[in-house]
Design a protein around this motif. Sequence first.
Motif, PDB file in Angstrom:
ATOM      1  N   LYS A  29     -67.423  17.126 -61.774  1.00 49.55           N
ATOM      2  CA  LYS A  29     -66.796  18.031 -60.738  1.00 49.55           C
ATOM      3  C   LYS A  29     -67.572  18.378 -59.916  1.00 49.55           C
ATOM      4  O   LYS A  29     -67.219  18.412 -58.691  1.00 49.55           O
ATOM      5  N   CYS A  78     -62.005  13.256 -69.228  1.00 50.91           N
ATOM      6  CA  CYS A  78     -60.981  13.096 -68.437  1.00 50.91           C
ATOM      7  C   CYS A  78     -60.107  14.434 -68.781  1.00 50.91           C
ATOM      8  O   CYS A  78     -59.433  15.060 -67.874  1.00 50.91           O
ATOM      9  N   ASP A  79     -59.781  14.749 -69.852  1.00 49.08           N
ATOM     10  CA  ASP A  79     -58.849  15.603 -70.295  1.00 49.08           C
ATOM     11  C   ASP A  79     -59.401  17.081 -69.847  1.00 49.08           C
ATOM     12  O   ASP A  79     -58.746  17.977 -69.290  1.00 49.08           O
ATOM     13  N   LYS A  80     -60.694  17.230 -69.779  1.00 50.36           N
ATOM     14  CA  LYS A  80     -61.274  18.539 -69.318  1.00 50.36           C
ATOM     15  C   LYS A  80     -61.279  18.481 -67.732  1.00 50.36           C
ATOM     16  O   LYS A  80     -61.112  19.489 -67.130  1.00 50.36           O
ATOM     17  N   LEU A  81     -61.359  17.432 -67.204  1.00 47.30           N
ATOM     18  CA  LEU A  81     -61.016  17.240 -65.633  1.00 47.30           C
ATOM     19  C   LEU A  81     -59.862  17.376 -65.271  1.00 47.30           C
ATOM     20  O   LEU A  81     -59.433  17.523 -64.037  1.00 47.30           O
ATOM     21  N   GLY A  82     -58.783  17.059 -66.162  1.00 46.49           N
ATOM     22  CA  GLY A  82     -57.098  17.149 -65.859  1.00 46.49           C
ATOM     23  C   GLY A  82     -56.930  15.989 -65.142  1.00 46.49           C
ATOM     24  O   GLY A  82     -56.017  16.038 -64.247  1.00 46.49           O
ATOM     25  N   ILE A  83     -57.629  14.789 -65.306  1.00 42.95           N
ATOM     26  CA  ILE A  83     -57.066  13.483 -64.586  1.00 42.95           C
ATOM     27  C   ILE A  83     -57.088  12.411 -65.696  1.00 42.95           C
ATOM     28  O   ILE A  83     -57.651  12.475 -66.983  1.00 42.95           O
ATOM     29  N   PRO A  84     -56.177  11.404 -65.459  1.00 41.57           N
ATOM     30  CA  PRO A  84     -56.055  10.218 -66.444  1.00 41.57           C
ATOM     31  C   PRO A  84     -57.224   9.384 -66.209  1.00 41.57           C
ATOM     32  O   PRO A  84     -58.124   9.214 -65.556  1.00 41.57           O
ATOM     33  N   ALA A 125     -68.125  16.771 -68.067  1.00 41.74           N
ATOM     34  CA  ALA A 125     -67.054  16.946 -66.884  1.00 41.74           C
ATOM     35  C   ALA A 125     -67.310  18.007 -65.875  1.00 41.74           C
ATOM     36  O   ALA A 125     -66.947  18.021 -64.887  1.00 41.74           O
ATOM     37  N   GLU A 126     -68.147  19.085 -66.081  1.00 42.12           N
ATOM     38  CA  GLU A 126     -68.531  20.155 -65.195  1.00 42.12           C
ATOM     39  C   GLU A 126     -69.543  19.381 -64.204  1.00 42.12           C
ATOM     40  O   GLU A 126     -69.460  19.532 -62.995  1.00 42.12           O
ATOM     41  N   GLN A 185     -62.351   9.682 -72.861  1.00 47.13           N
ATOM     42  CA  GLN A 185     -61.148  10.464 -72.854  1.00 47.13           C
ATOM     43  C   GLN A 185     -61.249  12.013 -72.702  1.00 47.13           C
ATOM     44  O   GLN A 185     -60.153  12.608 -71.996  1.00 47.13           O
ATOM     45  N   ASN A 186     -62.199  12.557 -73.510  1.00 46.50           N
ATOM     46  CA  ASN A 186     -62.264  13.875 -73.541  1.00 46.50           C
ATOM     47  C   ASN A 186     -62.697  14.418 -72.284  1.00 46.50           C
ATOM     48  O   ASN A 186     -62.417  15.678 -71.866  1.00 46.50           O
TER      49      ASN A 186
END
Length: 311
Positions: A298, A21-27, A294-295, A18-19
């Motif tokens: 991406k 996804c929060d960094k990626l800005g997606i659910p 997350a990086e 979840q963390n």
Amino acid sequence: MLGQLKVFSGSSNIPLAQNICDKLGIPLGEVEITKFSNENIFVQIKECVREADVFVIQSTYPNPSDSIMELMLLCDALRNASAHRITVVIPHYSYARSDKKDKPRISIAARLIADVLVTAGANRFLTMALHSEQVRGFFSVPTDHLQATPVICEYLLKSDLSNSVSVFDLGQDKRAGKISEKLNIPIAVFDKRRISDTEVQIRTMIGDIEGKNVIFFDDEISRGTSLVAIIDELKKRGAMDICAVSTHGLFNGPAMEYIEKSIVKEVITTNTVYVSKDKLIDKITVLSVAPIFAEAIKRIHEGISISSMFI
């Protein structure tokens, strides 16, 4: 760039997923995982993934057998649902220590599990702090091996390290150089012999630690027996304050009791493995590796090099 980016998670470390996804800005993708009374596991992807670029996040601890089975079923379900690419994200790879045939008639489990996951549908892997670099070669598809070094060094550099020395197991000499260079402190190394799962013998140590504050680095803390043995040895050799750093904090069995009673000042770990609230004693600091993953996700999705992250 491939199809739509989607991230799903097994049940082993949902907070980390979840963390990320929060960094990626997606659910975080919706998935149903059920364990029946006969201990069979059922997995269903609850949204469309046709032609999507899918990342599946699952650490293989706790409960390695169930975690690996979940991961296999997730990969198979996503492949059958026509996902364009499936990247398996394994923050902690439990069987990474089973990386060689050092006894007769044994399995090299690190390679076996990698092969099984590819058969299940994995197209590539993203992992962190494997026990040894050779494990990366066991994966027959593209594999990116990250380190938690950036978040660990950022945290350590907030303290005064002028009288500190970094201490590593002899087998981690390559990683040791990179970390010590970032922290701008000297290195000491030691040679240890693992007698059993619960007993470790410390042999030779190279480097001066007398009167120094020691930062001891290891890839994993399990029962804490190695940690306690090494801390005691460091203290005998004249170390002052001792801090332990480990990417993977499993803290199973009596580990928390050992740490609580030991002379270690602080144990720094990350959330590659979920650390329950009952284990968050005052000596434990948990750093998040979500920004690193997350990086990397991406960049992989966008087809951008991540070689600069291999530190």
